[in-house]
Design a protein around this motif. Structure first.
Motif, PDB file in Angstrom:
ATOM      1  N   VAL A 238       1.041  -1.323   0.188  1.00 36.22           N
ATOM      2  CA  VAL A 238      -0.107   0.423   0.449  1.00 36.22           C
ATOM      3  C   VAL A 238       1.293   1.561  -0.034  1.00 36.22           C
ATOM      4  CG1 VAL A 238      -1.920   0.699   0.828  1.00 36.22           C
ATOM      5  CG2 VAL A 238      -1.567  -1.032   1.212  1.00 36.22           C
ATOM      6  N   PRO A 239       1.586   1.288  -1.261  1.00 34.54           N
ATOM      7  CA  PRO A 239       3.111   2.698  -1.045  1.00 34.54           C
ATOM      8  C   PRO A 239       1.913   4.088  -0.770  1.00 34.54           C
ATOM      9  CG  PRO A 239       2.477   1.250  -3.326  1.00 34.54           C
ATOM     10  CD  PRO A 239       2.379   0.877  -2.012  1.00 34.54           C
ATOM     11  N   ILE A 240       1.118   4.003  -1.359  1.00 36.40           N
ATOM     12  CA  ILE A 240      -0.032   5.447  -1.942  1.00 36.40           C
ATOM     13  C   ILE A 240      -0.310   5.793  -0.241  1.00 36.40           C
ATOM     14  CG2 ILE A 240      -1.847   6.935  -2.727  1.00 36.40           C
ATOM     15  CD1 ILE A 240      -0.182   6.162  -4.405  1.00 36.40           C
ATOM     16  N   PHE A 241      -0.574   4.555   0.803  1.00 36.02           N
ATOM     17  CA  PHE A 241      -0.904   5.293   1.626  1.00 36.02           C
ATOM     18  C   PHE A 241       0.079   5.609   2.405  1.00 36.02           C
ATOM     19  CE2 PHE A 241      -1.696   3.421   6.347  1.00 36.02           C
ATOM     20  CZ  PHE A 241      -2.696   3.912   6.862  1.00 36.02           C
ATOM     21  N   PHE A 242       0.811   4.925   2.552  1.00 42.42           N
ATOM     22  CA  PHE A 242       2.315   4.697   3.479  1.00 42.42           C
ATOM     23  C   PHE A 242       2.559   6.359   2.717  1.00 42.42           C
ATOM     24  CE2 PHE A 242       2.217   0.421   4.725  1.00 42.42           C
ATOM     25  CZ  PHE A 242       2.826   0.838   6.477  1.00 42.42           C
ATOM     26  N   ALA A 243       2.574   7.222   1.785  1.00 43.66           N
ATOM     27  CA  ALA A 243       3.042   8.472   0.605  1.00 43.66           C
ATOM     28  C   ALA A 243       2.284   9.340   1.215  1.00 43.66           C
ATOM     29  CB  ALA A 243       2.730   8.578  -0.014  1.00 43.66           C
ATOM     30  N   ALA A 244       1.247   8.981   2.080  1.00 41.16           N
ATOM     31  CA  ALA A 244      -0.274  10.214   2.368  1.00 41.16           C
ATOM     32  C   ALA A 244      -0.165   9.888   4.350  1.00 41.16           C
ATOM     33  CB  ALA A 244      -1.298   9.890   2.440  1.00 41.16           C
ATOM     34  N   VAL A 245       0.413   9.523   4.505  1.00 41.65           N
ATOM     35  CA  VAL A 245       0.950   9.106   5.892  1.00 41.65           C
ATOM     36  C   VAL A 245       2.173   9.802   5.889  1.00 41.65           C
ATOM     37  CG1 VAL A 245       1.391   8.237   8.214  1.00 41.65           C
ATOM     38  CG2 VAL A 245      -0.361   7.327   6.640  1.00 41.65           C
ATOM     39  N   THR A 246       3.058   9.943   5.091  1.00 42.91           N
ATOM     40  CA  THR A 246       4.127  10.072   5.378  1.00 42.91           C
ATOM     41  C   THR A 246       4.442  12.219   5.082  1.00 42.91           C
ATOM     42  OG1 THR A 246       5.777   9.201   4.195  1.00 42.91           O
ATOM     43  CG2 THR A 246       6.341  11.060   4.040  1.00 42.91           C
ATOM     44  N   PHE A 247       2.958  12.402   4.454  1.00 44.96           N
ATOM     45  CA  PHE A 247       3.145  13.626   4.492  1.00 44.96           C
ATOM     46  C   PHE A 247       2.369  14.425   5.677  1.00 44.96           C
ATOM     47  CE2 PHE A 247      -0.517  17.184   3.084  1.00 44.96           C
ATOM     48  CZ  PHE A 247       0.258  18.009   1.957  1.00 44.96           C
ATOM     49  N   PHE A 248       1.151  13.721   5.682  1.00 50.46           N
ATOM     50  CA  PHE A 248       0.649  14.349   7.281  1.00 50.46           C
ATOM     51  C   PHE A 248       1.744  14.500   8.592  1.00 50.46           C
ATOM     52  CE2 PHE A 248      -1.246  13.053  11.455  1.00 50.46           C
ATOM     53  CZ  PHE A 248      -2.445  14.460  11.135  1.00 50.46           C
ATOM     54  N   PHE A 249       2.405  13.245   8.937  1.00 48.47           N
ATOM     55  CA  PHE A 249       3.433  13.059   9.708  1.00 48.47           C
ATOM     56  C   PHE A 249       5.338  14.213   9.288  1.00 48.47           C
ATOM     57  CE2 PHE A 249       2.035   9.517  11.086  1.00 48.47           C
ATOM     58  CZ  PHE A 249       1.691   9.638  12.586  1.00 48.47           C
ATOM     59  N   ALA A 250       4.946  14.572   8.137  1.00 56.48           N
ATOM     60  CA  ALA A 250       5.759  15.827   7.867  1.00 56.48           C
ATOM     61  C   ALA A 250       5.682  17.049   8.211  1.00 56.48           C
ATOM     62  CB  ALA A 250       6.267  15.242   6.290  1.00 56.48           C
ATOM     63  N   LEU A 251       3.832  16.962   7.882  1.00 51.95           N
ATOM     64  CA  LEU A 251       3.716  18.461   9.217  1.00 51.95           C
ATOM     65  C   LEU A 251       3.757  18.665  10.267  1.00 51.95           C
ATOM     66  CD1 LEU A 251       0.724  18.671   7.087  1.00 51.95           C
ATOM     67  CD2 LEU A 251       2.665  19.931   5.862  1.00 51.95           C
ATOM     68  N   ILE A 252       4.546  17.657  11.342  1.00 55.32           N
ATOM     69  CA  ILE A 252       4.283  17.535  12.339  1.00 55.32           C
ATOM     70  C   ILE A 252       6.051  17.774  12.249  1.00 55.32           C
ATOM     71  CG2 ILE A 252       3.951  16.511  14.841  1.00 55.32           C
ATOM     72  CD1 ILE A 252       1.949  14.489  13.385  1.00 55.32           C
ATOM     73  N   PRO A 253       6.591  18.745  13.305  1.00 55.10           N
ATOM     74  CA  PRO A 253       7.824  18.672  13.396  1.00 55.10           C
ATOM     75  C   PRO A 253       9.073  17.067  14.157  1.00 55.10           C
ATOM     76  CG  PRO A 253       7.707  21.133  14.127  1.00 55.10           C
ATOM     77  CD  PRO A 253       6.365  20.317  13.636  1.00 55.10           C
ATOM     78  N   ALA A 254       8.113  17.800  15.330  1.00 53.73           N
ATOM     79  CA  ALA A 254       9.014  16.259  16.417  1.00 53.73           C
ATOM     80  C   ALA A 254       9.032  15.135  15.702  1.00 53.73           C
ATOM     81  CB  ALA A 254       7.950  16.008  17.496  1.00 53.73           C
ATOM     82  N   ILE A 255       8.090  14.619  14.812  1.00 57.68           N
ATOM     83  CA  ILE A 255       8.081  13.125  14.135  1.00 57.68           C
ATOM     84  C   ILE A 255       9.021  13.240  13.162  1.00 57.68           C
ATOM     85  CG2 ILE A 255       6.581  11.574  13.131  1.00 57.68           C
ATOM     86  CD1 ILE A 255       3.987  12.223  15.672  1.00 57.68           C
ATOM     87  N   GLY A 256       8.255  13.915  11.418  1.00 59.02           N
ATOM     88  CA  GLY A 256       8.858  13.667  10.850  1.00 59.02           C
ATOM     89  C   GLY A 256       8.485  12.718   9.504  1.00 59.02           C
ATOM     90  N   ALA A 257       9.212  12.769   8.555  1.00 61.84           N
ATOM     91  CA  ALA A 257       8.600  11.943   7.859  1.00 61.84           C
ATOM     92  C   ALA A 257       9.320  10.407   7.657  1.00 61.84           C
ATOM     93  CB  ALA A 257       8.563  12.780   5.464  1.00 61.84           C
ATOM     94  N   ALA A 258      11.175  10.958   8.527  1.00 57.06           N
ATOM     95  CA  ALA A 258      11.329   9.904   7.953  1.00 57.06           C
ATOM     96  C   ALA A 258      11.147   9.114   8.983  1.00 57.06           C
ATOM     97  CB  ALA A 258      13.189  10.226   8.903  1.00 57.06           C
ATOM     98  N   SER A 259      10.610   9.273   9.907  1.00 51.08           N
ATOM     99  CA  SER A 259       9.710   8.357  11.318  1.00 51.08           C
ATOM    100  C   SER A 259       9.022   7.234  10.569  1.00 51.08           C
ATOM    101  CB  SER A 259       8.867   8.578  12.191  1.00 51.08           C
ATOM    102  OG  SER A 259       7.958   9.405  11.656  1.00 51.08           O
ATOM    103  N   VAL A 260       7.952   7.429   8.946  1.00 52.17           N
ATOM    104  CA  VAL A 260       7.012   6.890   8.948  1.00 52.17           C
ATOM    105  C   VAL A 260       7.758   5.698   7.741  1.00 52.17           C
ATOM    106  CG1 VAL A 260       5.306   6.511   6.998  1.00 52.17           C
ATOM    107  CG2 VAL A 260       5.566   7.982   8.605  1.00 52.17           C
ATOM    108  N   CYS A 261       9.265   6.386   6.729  1.00 50.78           N
ATOM    109  CA  CYS A 261      10.237   5.406   5.904  1.00 50.78           C
ATOM    110  C   CYS A 261      10.825   4.578   7.154  1.00 50.78           C
ATOM    111  CB  CYS A 261      11.259   6.002   5.614  1.00 50.78           C
ATOM    112  SG  CYS A 261      10.633   7.065   5.012  1.00 50.78           S
ATOM    113  N   ALA A 324       6.932  23.260  18.509  1.00 45.49           N
ATOM    114  CA  ALA A 324       6.430  23.465  16.754  1.00 45.49           C
ATOM    115  C   ALA A 324       6.146  24.435  16.514  1.00 45.49           C
ATOM    116  CB  ALA A 324       4.835  22.463  16.763  1.00 45.49           C
ATOM    117  N   ILE A 325       5.878  24.911  16.977  1.00 50.01           N
ATOM    118  CA  ILE A 325       4.812  26.666  17.243  1.00 50.01           C
ATOM    119  C   ILE A 325       6.450  28.073  16.559  1.00 50.01           C
ATOM    120  CG2 ILE A 325       5.257  27.516  19.130  1.00 50.01           C
ATOM    121  CD1 ILE A 325       2.197  29.133  18.704  1.00 50.01           C
ATOM    122  N   GLY A 326       7.677  26.628  16.491  1.00 52.10           N
ATOM    123  CA  GLY A 326       8.871  27.911  16.735  1.00 52.10           C
ATOM    124  C   GLY A 326       9.022  27.962  15.271  1.00 52.10           C
ATOM    125  N   LEU A 327       8.254  27.546  14.569  1.00 47.30           N
ATOM    126  CA  LEU A 327       8.804  27.151  13.027  1.00 47.30           C
ATOM    127  C   LEU A 327       7.997  28.073  12.418  1.00 47.30           C
ATOM    128  CD1 LEU A 327       7.842  22.954  11.978  1.00 47.30           C
ATOM    129  CD2 LEU A 327      10.107  24.365  12.214  1.00 47.30           C
TER     130      LEU A 327
END
Length: 389
Positions: A238-261, A324-327
């Motif tokens: 399900v790569p499309i779903f994981f890509a969507a989750v990556t986009f969502f977590f990329a908006l959260i600085p404390a987690i980041g997109a790399a965590s989904v990978c 996070a709001i410091g961004l």
């Protein structure tokens, strides 16, 4: 009787005291009000366009924007939660069916080869000690029940605080969208700055916040696309779903997109694909994870008119100081400093002495005798000045 000068100083002190008290009262809602102001500035163009479409009904336009904001936040969360719940239910059903048909040993056939031996030992130990498992669980629950209840209470309190702040943010966003122009006009009228300076500072803030939001969303999109390439190459289900989750977590600085990978690479490792898991792990940490520190400053540079290094350190510094709001706060603080310096230099600074600047007096030509023609002096490499011909 107090003189005019003393009364003015006292009144200025009262104004400063009232401002401090207002900030003190509003401090519990700082993040909500700040995010509302940021979103109101970012949605200013959309609010104006919708107001025209709805024939001047600013309340209807603002309500539509607030509903869209809610859907933009809740839709990804609902989709992610539904997918996780469905996968957990499917996994539980699979395990229960396998145990009923083939026993606990049947689960070992689905374990990767290099993990079958340790999994077999764990299963044997579980079967040997299964008699005392329930007693141990009951003892642990009785001894750790208080700490578990405290942890659950903390999670519930945090969730309630997030929901409360979100509701306050939406209420403030609605009123800022409806009455934003009047608020800016009032601030301009009561501000001690010169006419137009307050509006200029607010316009600078709106430009910076809009640029940060756009660059953040665009960076998350680039990271999601880069992660999708890694998912397709390594064969993540399900790569499309994981890509969507990556986009969502990329908006959260404390987690980041790399965590989904990283999670996807662990999934590949658990299903017996160690090489693909290693490739995806390196791809996620190096390409997906570090791209945030490169792409975001480059995208924000165009809208902020700052050097890329200044934006980079403003983002990281704001994140480390304010969270996070410091961004948003980090670039805003730097932009505020630069705007104040620019306005001071323009309105109060010393007159420019550069040629061609408005207000710069022309250079006087040397005095020459009557009937003679003035010729400019050209300095030659030998150090002697000779008239040019």
């Amino acid at each position: 009787m107090a003189t005019e000068k003393v009364a003015r100083r006292v009144f200025i002190g009262l104004i400063l005291l009232s401002i401090a008290l207002v900030f003190w009262v509003a401090s519990p809602f700082f993040e909500a009000f700040f995010l509302a102001a940021v979103l109101a500035g970012a949605f200013y163009g959309l609010q104006t366009w919708l107001t025209r479409r709805f024939r001047g009904r600013r309340g209807l336009a603002a309500g539509l924007i607030c509903v869209g904001t809610i859907l933009a936040v809740l839709a990804p969360l609902a989709s992610l939660t539904a997918f996780i719940v469905s996968e957990i239910i499917e996994g539980v059903n699979f395990i229960s069916t396998t145990v009923e048909q083939r026993g606990l040993q049947g689960l070992l056939t689905y374990v990767p080869g290099f993990l079958q031996e340790p999994a077999g030992r764990m299963l044997e130990r579980f079967q040997t000690e299964s008699a005392g498992v329930w007693t141990t669980v009951q003892e642990q629950l009785s001894t750790r029940g208080a700490s578990a209840a405290q942890t659950v209470g903390g999670v519930v309190a945090t969730t309630g605080s997030v929901v409360f702040q979100t509701v306050m943010m939406l209420i403030a966003l609605f009123f800022l969208l409806v009455q934003g122009k009047e608020l800016v006009a009032w601030l301009e009228s009561v501000s001690p700055l010169k006419r137009g300076q307050t509006t200029e500072l607010l316009a600078e803030f709106r430009s910076v916040t809009k640029t940060v939001l756009v660059s953040t969303i665009a960076t998350a999109g680039v990271q999601a696309v880069a992660a999708l390439v890694g998912y397709l190459i390594t064969g993540v289900p399900v790569p499309i779903f994981f890509a969507a989750v990556t986009f969502f977590f990329a908006l959260i600085p404390a987690i980041g997109a790399a965590s989904v990978c990283v999670v996807a690479s662990l999934l590949l490792l658990a299903t017996g694909h160690p090489v693909a898991a290693l490739v995806l792990f390196i791809w996620g940490v190096v390409v997906v994870g570090l791209s945030d520190n490169v792409i975001k400053p480059l995208l924000a540079k165009r809208g902020m008119h700052m050097h890329g290094a200044i934006i980079f350190f403003a983002l990281l510094g704001g994140l480390s100081v304010f969270g996070a709001i410091g961004l948003l706060l980090g670039p805003l603080i730097v932009a505020f400093f630069l705007a104040v310096v620019r306005i001071y230099e323009r309105d109060y600074g010393r007159p420019s002495t550069r040629l061609g600047d408005p207000g710069t007096p022309p250079l006087n030509k040397p005095t020459v005798a009557e009937g003679e023609e003035w010729e400019p002096t050209v300095f030659h490499p030998d150090g002697e000045g000779r008239p040019s011909h």
